[in-house]
Design a protein around this motif. Structure first.
Motif, PDB file in Angstrom:
ATOM      1  N   SER A  55      -1.376  12.725  -6.801  1.00 44.73           N
ATOM      2  CA  SER A  55      -2.686  12.087  -6.688  1.00 44.73           C
ATOM      3  C   SER A  55      -2.810  10.888  -7.624  1.00 44.73           C
ATOM      4  O   SER A  55      -1.968  10.659  -8.502  1.00 44.73           O
ATOM      5  CB  SER A  55      -3.787  13.095  -7.027  1.00 44.73           C
ATOM      6  N   TRP A  56      -3.869  10.154  -7.450  1.00 43.83           N
ATOM      7  CA  TRP A  56      -4.185   9.026  -8.335  1.00 43.83           C
ATOM      8  C   TRP A  56      -4.263   9.510  -9.788  1.00 43.83           C
ATOM      9  O   TRP A  56      -3.752   8.856 -10.697  1.00 43.83           O
ATOM     10  CB  TRP A  56      -5.501   8.389  -7.895  1.00 43.83           C
TER      11      TRP A  56
ATOM     12  N   ILE B 289      -5.503   0.743  -7.787  1.00 44.32           N
ATOM     13  CA  ILE B 289      -4.543  -0.354  -7.729  1.00 44.32           C
ATOM     14  C   ILE B 289      -3.393  -0.043  -8.673  1.00 44.32           C
ATOM     15  O   ILE B 289      -3.608   0.407  -9.806  1.00 44.32           O
ATOM     16  CB  ILE B 289      -5.227  -1.681  -8.119  1.00 44.32           C
ATOM     17  N   VAL B 290      -2.176  -0.271  -8.178  1.00 41.16           N
ATOM     18  CA  VAL B 290      -0.971  -0.030  -8.968  1.00 41.16           C
ATOM     19  C   VAL B 290      -0.144  -1.306  -9.062  1.00 41.16           C
ATOM     20  O   VAL B 290      -0.344  -2.240  -8.286  1.00 41.16           O
ATOM     21  CB  VAL B 290      -0.096   1.087  -8.348  1.00 41.16           C
TER      22      VAL B 290
ATOM     23  N   PHE C  17      -3.298   2.254  -3.890  1.00 41.04           N
ATOM     24  CA  PHE C  17      -2.904   3.663  -3.896  1.00 41.04           C
ATOM     25  C   PHE C  17      -3.865   4.373  -2.954  1.00 41.04           C
ATOM     26  O   PHE C  17      -5.067   4.387  -3.185  1.00 41.04           O
ATOM     27  CB  PHE C  17      -3.024   4.217  -5.325  1.00 41.04           C
ATOM     28  N   TYR C  18      -3.314   4.951  -1.885  1.00 41.57           N
ATOM     29  CA  TYR C  18      -4.140   5.543  -0.821  1.00 41.57           C
ATOM     30  C   TYR C  18      -3.957   7.050  -0.758  1.00 41.57           C
ATOM     31  O   TYR C  18      -2.816   7.539  -0.773  1.00 41.57           O
ATOM     32  CB  TYR C  18      -3.724   4.908   0.505  1.00 41.57           C
TER      33      TYR C  18
ATOM     34  N   LEU D 136       0.855  -1.192   0.000  1.00 40.73           N
ATOM     35  CA  LEU D 136       0.000   0.000   0.000  1.00 40.73           C
ATOM     36  C   LEU D 136       0.892   1.244   0.000  1.00 40.73           C
ATOM     37  O   LEU D 136       1.847   1.331   0.783  1.00 40.73           O
ATOM     38  CB  LEU D 136      -0.924  -0.006   1.228  1.00 40.73           C
ATOM     39  N   PHE D 137       0.584   2.145  -0.922  1.00 41.08           N
ATOM     40  CA  PHE D 137       1.342   3.398  -1.059  1.00 41.08           C
ATOM     41  C   PHE D 137       0.447   4.561  -0.659  1.00 41.08           C
ATOM     42  O   PHE D 137      -0.651   4.718  -1.174  1.00 41.08           O
ATOM     43  CB  PHE D 137       1.770   3.604  -2.524  1.00 41.08           C
ATOM     44  N   LYS D 138       0.974   5.392   0.257  1.00 44.95           N
ATOM     45  CA  LYS D 138       0.203   6.545   0.714  1.00 44.95           C
ATOM     46  C   LYS D 138       0.709   7.798   0.046  1.00 44.95           C
ATOM     47  O   LYS D 138       1.917   8.010  -0.068  1.00 44.95           O
ATOM     48  CB  LYS D 138       0.466   6.732   2.207  1.00 44.95           C
TER      49      LYS D 138
END
Length: 140
Positions: free
Chosen positions: A14-15, A63-64, A51-52, A5-7
């Motif tokens: 951003s996404w 999702i990455v 992706f958070y 998980l990436f913050k």
DNA sequence: GCCAACGTTGGC
DNA sequence: GCCAACGTTGGC
């Protein structure tokens, strides 16, 4: 396959910024924390991650996929810091908020819930499956 | 904007 | 090697 998980603060990266980079992806630079870096060193090409968005949104939004193994972080000359490259795979049909994770007893052990300050973290297979379900996407 | 959590730094 | 001081992150 491992899951992660990436913050990111959406005002910084951003996404949508990630999606604009397309399949080439972008390096996940700027990490200056040993635990986060060590997690990146464990990643392999093809691993998937969430992706958070932190701060105002506080939700998993996409999702990455890891598309390059760890290499020196181009934003610093300090040899201690390196990073992977990631590319956007798909958005969640519905964002999974931090509140939803906290409310789900099955996710009580999630690093996201228990260590708010770690920016790159592992996600167990079961946690991955549950968050995918909550987000309305198939478990890849 | 505040504050809790926690990682890092530096003096001893 | 310990620990106090400080800085940063992120939730509220």
């Amino acid at each position: 396959m491992a899951h992660w998980l990436f913050k990111s603060e959406p005002s910084t990266w951003s996404w949508d910024d990630q999606v604009e980079k397309g399949d080439t992806g972008e390096e996940w630079d700027g990490v200056r924390n040993y635990q986060a870096r060590n997690n990146m060193r464990l990643m392999q090409i093809g691993d998937l991650g969430f992706f958070y968005h932190s701060q105002s949104e506080k939700a998993v939004v996409g999702i990455v996929e890891i598309c390059a193994p760890t290499h020196p972080d181009s934003t610093t000359d300090d040899p201690r810091w390196d990073c992977v490259d990631i590319r956007a795979v798909r958005p969640l049909a519905q964002p999974v908020t931090l509140a939803m994770c906290k409310a789900d007893a099955r996710l009580a052990g999630m690093v996201l819930v228990n260590n708010t300050r770690l920016s790159v973290q592992p996600v167990s297979d079961e946690e991955w499956r549950i968050v995918c379900e909550l987000g309305g996407v198939p478990v890849a």
